[in-house]
Design an enzyme around this catalytic site. Structure first.
Site, short mmCIF file in Angstrom:
data_model
loop_
_atom_site.label_atom_id
_atom_site.label_comp_id
_atom_site.label_asym_id
_atom_site.label_seq_id
_atom_site.Cartn_x
_atom_site.Cartn_y
_atom_site.Cartn_z
N GLY A 196 -17.74 29.46 8.96
CA GLY A 196 -18.59 30.44 8.29
C GLY A 196 -17.99 30.88 6.98
CG ASP A 239 -25.00 24.94 15.44
OD1 ASP A 239 -24.37 26.01 15.47
OD2 ASP A 239 -26.00 24.72 16.14
CG HIS A 257 -18.80 41.62 12.41
ND1 HIS A 257 -18.68 42.61 11.47
CD2 HIS A 257 -19.26 40.53 11.74
CE1 HIS A 257 -19.05 42.15 10.29
NE2 HIS A 257 -19.40 40.89 10.43
#
Length: 352
Positions: A196, A239, A257
């Site tokens: 990410g 992914d 989070h």
């Protein structure tokens, strides 16, 4: 003897009224800050090279004479909140503070994109529907207001997606500042994958600091498809719920989070697979918040709890140490270490 109402002294009631009004009108805090950024006031003062007078400021802003008083009132309120310093000599003037220095575009550390992204009606406007959202079984707040999940919305709205990526990149630069004294995190590593990692803001800093370390930025294909790497930096689309590139370490910065405990377990198990390939026993490094209401200062706790509510609207959450520990154990990790970073973030290292 002072009168009372329902057993409360008038002083208590008026104090409670002040608290209520403070929160009722708290949106003005955010909107006045958005106004200052939108008017480019931090840059105007910075480029002026010294405190700027009200007359000079309104001249540059080219506002109608009827609004000069309103500019002054907004600047006075922003100064009261710590964003500018009022200098009163011949004419009222305004100087930058540390907070508004973080809003100067073009500077190494600039959070103006974060202000614009979060306070865009796309995001902030959704909070008008909290009551409706709380009765929905499975939908996120943004699912209620935007008609799709937040990440799907980004995929379909490139303009806001760019704003979001710019905001995350600006925030990453401050995280990088906190990482300057954390060389131990990367000692002995030959490779690391930033899951990410967006456009690679953090990864680029890591690569510059550790030129022998192979760094992979792993994100959604549409995020990384047009990005170019370097000798020790590569971009990979994919992914994280399916597979994560193998490496000595996985970095999860502001990732977990965003997700429910169930989804976090899926991510952590994929991370474990990535760092234990071919018999290796690497580690996963997490940069996120750890709520500690007993030890943290009140302002730090408030930021963490604000972010927890914000993450709840994405079906994510901020976690305390016990909640983190439970996740790590269920994902198959043996032990962990938490190191507080500067500000409100912590660095968590977990080992299989």
């Amino acid at each position: 003897m002072a009168s009372s109402i329902n057993g409360r002294k008038p002083s208590e009631i008026f104090k409670a009224q002040a608290l209520l009004y403070k929160h009722i009108y708290a949106f003005i805090d955010s909107m006045s800050l958005k106004w200052a950024v939108g008017m480019n006031i931090p840059n105007i003062i910075h480029n002026h090279g010294k405190p700027i007078s009200l007359s000079n400021l309104v001249s540059i802003l080219q506002v109608p004479s009827s609004k000069i008083g309103n500019v002054r009132r907004l600047m006075r309120y922003l100064a009261h909140n710590g964003f500018f310093e009022i200098i009163t000599k011949e004419e009222e003037s305004y100087a930058l503070t540390v907070a508004s220095e973080l809003l100067v575009r073009g500077s190494d550390l600039c959070l103006a994109p974060m202000v614009e992204c979060v306070l865009d009606p796309t995001l902030s406007g959704s909070y008008h529907e909290l009551k409706k959202w709380i009765y929905e079984e499975d939908l996120t707040l943004f699912g209620v207001t935007l008609g799709s999940g937040f990440w799907d919305f980004l995929d379909k709205n490139p303009e806001y997606n760019t704003s979001f990526n710019d905001a995350m990149a600006s925030d990453s630069k401050l995280i990088n500042l906190a990482l300057r004294d954390c060389d131990f995190v990367f000692d002995g590593l030959e490779s690391i994958v930033d899951v990410g990692g967006g456009t690679g803001t953090t990864a680029k800093i890591i690569c510059e600091t550790f030129p022998k370390l192979k760094c992979i930025v792993f994100d959604r294909p549409q995020v990384v498809e047009n990005l170019s790497g370097s000798n020790n930096l590569t971009y990979v689309g994919g992914d994280m719920f399916t597979s994560i590139p193998n490496a000595d370490a996985v970095l999860l910065k502001y990732i977990l989070h965003n997700w429910t405990d169930k989804d976090c377990l899926r991510i952590l198990k994929k991370c474990k697979e990535a760092v234990t390939n071919d018999g290796k026993r690497g580690k996963v490094t997490i940069i996120d918040m750890v709520i500690n209401e007993k030890k943290d200062e009140n302002q730090v706790t408030q930021i963490k709890l604000l972010m927890d509510v914000n993450m709840a609207c994405l079906n994510g959450k901020e976690r305390n140490e016990e909640e983190w520990k439970k996740l790590f154990i269920e994902a198959g990790f043996q032990h962990y270490k938490i190191s507080p970073l500067t500000g409100f973030l912590s660095l968590i290292e977990i080992y299989p």
